[in-house]
Scaffold this motif. Structure first.
Motif, PDB file in Angstrom:
ATOM      1  N   GLY A  63       0.804  -1.209   0.000  1.00  0.00           N
ATOM      2  CA  GLY A  63       0.000   0.000   0.000  1.00  0.00           C
ATOM      3  C   GLY A  63       0.841   1.264   0.000  1.00  0.00           C
ATOM      4  N   PRO A  64       0.315   2.342   0.561  1.00  0.00           N
ATOM      5  CA  PRO A  64       0.965   3.646   0.446  1.00  0.00           C
ATOM      6  C   PRO A  64       2.347   3.719   1.110  1.00  0.00           C
ATOM      7  CG  PRO A  64      -0.925   3.772   1.927  1.00  0.00           C
ATOM      8  CD  PRO A  64      -0.923   2.408   1.315  1.00  0.00           C
ATOM      9  N   PHE A  65       2.608   2.910   2.111  1.00  0.00           N
ATOM     10  CA  PHE A  65       3.892   2.998   2.800  1.00  0.00           C
ATOM     11  C   PHE A  65       4.906   2.003   2.250  1.00  0.00           C
ATOM     12  CE2 PHE A  65       0.803   4.425   6.008  1.00  0.00           C
ATOM     13  CZ  PHE A  65       1.240   5.739   6.124  1.00  0.00           C
ATOM     14  N   GLY A  66       4.452   1.065   1.444  1.00  0.00           N
ATOM     15  CA  GLY A  66       5.361   0.081   0.875  1.00  0.00           C
ATOM     16  C   GLY A  66       6.131  -0.650   1.949  1.00  0.00           C
ATOM     17  N   GLY A  67       7.382  -0.924   1.721  1.00  0.00           N
ATOM     18  CA  GLY A  67       8.206  -1.613   2.699  1.00  0.00           C
ATOM     19  C   GLY A  67       9.137  -0.650   3.408  1.00  0.00           C
ATOM     20  N   SER A  68       8.827   0.636   3.390  1.00  0.00           N
ATOM     21  CA  SER A  68       9.719   1.651   3.959  1.00  0.00           C
ATOM     22  C   SER A  68       9.662   1.660   5.483  1.00  0.00           C
ATOM     23  CB  SER A  68       9.334   3.028   3.425  1.00  0.00           C
ATOM     24  OG  SER A  68       8.083   3.417   3.943  1.00  0.00           O
ATOM     25  N   GLY A  69      10.495   2.484   6.067  1.00  0.00           N
ATOM     26  CA  GLY A  69      10.520   2.627   7.514  1.00  0.00           C
ATOM     27  C   GLY A  69       9.233   3.205   8.076  1.00  0.00           C
ATOM     28  N   ALA A  70       8.480   3.888   7.234  1.00  0.00           N
ATOM     29  CA  ALA A  70       7.217   4.481   7.686  1.00  0.00           C
ATOM     30  C   ALA A  70       6.211   3.412   8.080  1.00  0.00           C
ATOM     31  CB  ALA A  70       6.633   5.375   6.604  1.00  0.00           C
ATOM     32  N   THR A  71       6.364   2.219   7.527  1.00  0.00           N
ATOM     33  CA  THR A  71       5.437   1.129   7.853  1.00  0.00           C
ATOM     34  C   THR A  71       5.487   0.808   9.337  1.00  0.00           C
ATOM     35  OG1 THR A  71       5.755   0.186   5.668  1.00  0.00           O
ATOM     36  CG2 THR A  71       4.803  -1.245   7.327  1.00  0.00           C
ATOM     37  N   GLY A  72       6.695   0.733   9.889  1.00  0.00           N
ATOM     38  CA  GLY A  72       6.843   0.429  11.307  1.00  0.00           C
ATOM     39  C   GLY A  72       6.218   1.487  12.188  1.00  0.00           C
ATOM     40  N   VAL A  73       6.408   2.745  11.824  1.00  0.00           N
ATOM     41  CA  VAL A  73       5.830   3.846  12.603  1.00  0.00           C
ATOM     42  C   VAL A  73       4.312   3.799  12.522  1.00  0.00           C
ATOM     43  CG1 VAL A  73       5.666   6.354  12.798  1.00  0.00           C
ATOM     44  CG2 VAL A  73       7.865   5.286  12.275  1.00  0.00           C
ATOM     45  N   TRP A  74       3.799   3.626  11.312  1.00  0.00           N
ATOM     46  CA  TRP A  74       2.353   3.575  11.130  1.00  0.00           C
ATOM     47  C   TRP A  74       1.748   2.411  11.895  1.00  0.00           C
ATOM     48  CZ3 TRP A  74      -0.884  -0.016   8.651  1.00  0.00           C
ATOM     49  CH2 TRP A  74      -2.192   0.421   8.465  1.00  0.00           C
ATOM     50  N   ARG A  75       2.389   1.251  11.846  1.00  0.00           N
ATOM     51  CA  ARG A  75       1.865   0.089  12.564  1.00  0.00           C
ATOM     52  C   ARG A  75       1.920   0.283  14.064  1.00  0.00           C
ATOM     53  NH1 ARG A  75       4.176  -4.705   8.853  1.00  0.00           N
ATOM     54  NH2 ARG A  75       2.481  -4.682   7.343  1.00  0.00           N
ATOM     55  N   SER A  76       2.939   0.974  14.563  1.00  0.00           N
ATOM     56  CA  SER A  76       2.991   1.201  16.010  1.00  0.00           C
ATOM     57  C   SER A  76       1.831   2.080  16.460  1.00  0.00           C
ATOM     58  CB  SER A  76       4.333   1.803  16.424  1.00  0.00           C
ATOM     59  OG  SER A  76       4.442   3.142  16.000  1.00  0.00           O
ATOM     60  N   PHE A  77       1.505   3.098  15.659  1.00  0.00           N
ATOM     61  CA  PHE A  77       0.349   3.940  15.981  1.00  0.00           C
ATOM     62  C   PHE A  77      -0.945   3.140  15.873  1.00  0.00           C
ATOM     63  CE2 PHE A  77       3.022   7.690  14.559  1.00  0.00           C
ATOM     64  CZ  PHE A  77       3.224   8.158  15.839  1.00  0.00           C
ATOM     65  N   LEU A  78      -1.023   2.298  14.859  1.00  0.00           N
ATOM     66  CA  LEU A  78      -2.218   1.481  14.645  1.00  0.00           C
ATOM     67  C   LEU A  78      -2.436   0.518  15.813  1.00  0.00           C
ATOM     68  CD1 LEU A  78      -4.516   0.613  12.689  1.00  0.00           C
ATOM     69  CD2 LEU A  78      -2.900  -1.064  11.763  1.00  0.00           C
ATOM     70  N   THR A  79      -1.387  -0.191  16.222  1.00  0.00           N
ATOM     71  CA  THR A  79      -1.531  -1.144  17.322  1.00  0.00           C
ATOM     72  C   THR A  79      -1.844  -0.428  18.627  1.00  0.00           C
ATOM     73  OG1 THR A  79       0.855  -1.198  17.719  1.00  0.00           O
ATOM     74  CG2 THR A  79      -0.062  -2.921  16.299  1.00  0.00           C
ATOM     75  N   ASP A  80      -1.293   0.760  18.806  1.00  0.00           N
ATOM     76  CA  ASP A  80      -1.585   1.534  20.014  1.00  0.00           C
ATOM     77  C   ASP A  80      -3.068   1.895  20.077  1.00  0.00           C
ATOM     78  OD1 ASP A  80      -0.739   2.820  22.432  1.00  0.00           O
ATOM     79  OD2 ASP A  80      -0.868   4.743  21.378  1.00  0.00           O
ATOM     80  N   GLU A  81      -3.605   2.357  18.963  1.00  0.00           N
ATOM     81  CA  GLU A  81      -5.026   2.722  18.925  1.00  0.00           C
ATOM     82  C   GLU A  81      -5.933   1.497  19.042  1.00  0.00           C
ATOM     83  OE1 GLU A  81      -6.351   5.771  19.201  1.00  0.00           O
ATOM     84  OE2 GLU A  81      -4.266   6.367  19.441  1.00  0.00           O
ATOM     85  N   TYR A  82      -5.543   0.395  18.397  1.00  0.00           N
ATOM     86  CA  TYR A  82      -6.300  -0.845  18.542  1.00  0.00           C
ATOM     87  C   TYR A  82      -6.372  -1.258  20.010  1.00  0.00           C
ATOM     88  CZ  TYR A  82      -6.517  -2.230  13.566  1.00  0.00           C
ATOM     89  OH  TYR A  82      -6.798  -2.327  12.232  1.00  0.00           O
ATOM     90  N   SER A  83      -5.237  -1.243  20.677  1.00  0.00           N
ATOM     91  CA  SER A  83      -5.189  -1.705  22.064  1.00  0.00           C
ATOM     92  C   SER A  83      -6.016  -0.809  22.980  1.00  0.00           C
ATOM     93  CB  SER A  83      -3.750  -1.808  22.552  1.00  0.00           C
ATOM     94  OG  SER A  83      -3.120  -0.552  22.537  1.00  0.00           O
ATOM     95  N   LYS A  84      -5.944   0.502  22.787  1.00  0.00           N
ATOM     96  CA  LYS A  84      -6.753   1.419  23.599  1.00  0.00           C
ATOM     97  C   LYS A  84      -8.244   1.189  23.365  1.00  0.00           C
ATOM     98  CE  LYS A  84      -3.364   5.167  23.744  1.00  0.00           C
ATOM     99  NZ  LYS A  84      -3.076   6.522  23.230  1.00  0.00           N
ATOM    100  N   SER A  85      -8.605   0.997  22.105  1.00  0.00           N
ATOM    101  CA  SER A  85     -10.006   0.770  21.755  1.00  0.00           C
ATOM    102  C   SER A  85     -10.526  -0.537  22.352  1.00  0.00           C
ATOM    103  CB  SER A  85     -10.154   0.750  20.235  1.00  0.00           C
ATOM    104  OG  SER A  85     -11.460   0.431  19.864  1.00  0.00           O
ATOM    105  N   PHE A  86      -9.727  -1.601  22.252  1.00  0.00           N
ATOM    106  CA  PHE A  86     -10.137  -2.894  22.809  1.00  0.00           C
ATOM    107  C   PHE A  86     -10.290  -2.801  24.318  1.00  0.00           C
ATOM    108  CE2 PHE A  86      -9.567  -4.631  18.770  1.00  0.00           C
ATOM    109  CZ  PHE A  86      -9.770  -6.000  18.760  1.00  0.00           C
ATOM    110  N   ALA A  87      -9.320  -2.196  24.993  1.00  0.00           N
ATOM    111  CA  ALA A  87      -9.367  -2.102  26.454  1.00  0.00           C
ATOM    112  C   ALA A  87     -10.556  -1.269  26.910  1.00  0.00           C
ATOM    113  CB  ALA A  87      -8.067  -1.514  26.983  1.00  0.00           C
TER     114      ALA A  87
END
Length: 110
Positions: A63-87
């Motif tokens: 997708g838009p981030f490809g395999g770049s370093g931005a993927t890791g940053v985006w996923r960290s934000f995504l998992t953080d929001e997922y975890s807050k929402s689930f909790a």
């Protein structure tokens, strides 16, 4: 041969302490209860965040981030929001157990 009789061990179990102090639950302030609830939800969110990060380990970005370093940053934000929402929406039960433990400790200390 072993019989079906069990011999109780001396001392109190954590459940005994919780049940013994159940009538004293009204002694804690609403602010104290709210803080304990928020803390327990935060604890569960941290645990869930760790689990979600493990789910994404080894996946290559598309997708838009490809395999770049931005993927890791985006996923960290995504998992953080997922975890807050689930909790916040009830989670997997960790927050409830932590909350009960915190309340029992505070009641014992009073």
């Amino acid at each position: 041969m072993a019989s079906g009789i069990s011999i109780p061990t001396p001392g109190l179990s954590p459940l005994d302490l919780i049940n013994a102090n159940a009538p004293a639950a009204g002694k804690l302030s609403a602010a104290s209860k709210a803080k304990a609830k928020a803390t327990s939800q935060d604890f569960e969110a941290v645990f869930l965040n760790s689990m979600f990060q493990q789910m994404f380990t080894g996946l290559q970005g598309d997708g838009p981030f490809g395999g770049s370093g931005a993927t890791g940053v985006w996923r960290s934000f995504l998992t953080d929001e997922y975890s807050k929402s689930f909790a916040k929406s009830g989670g997997i039960g960790i927050a409830d157990q932590v909350y009960r433990s915190l309340m029992a400790q505070q009641e014992i200390q009073q």
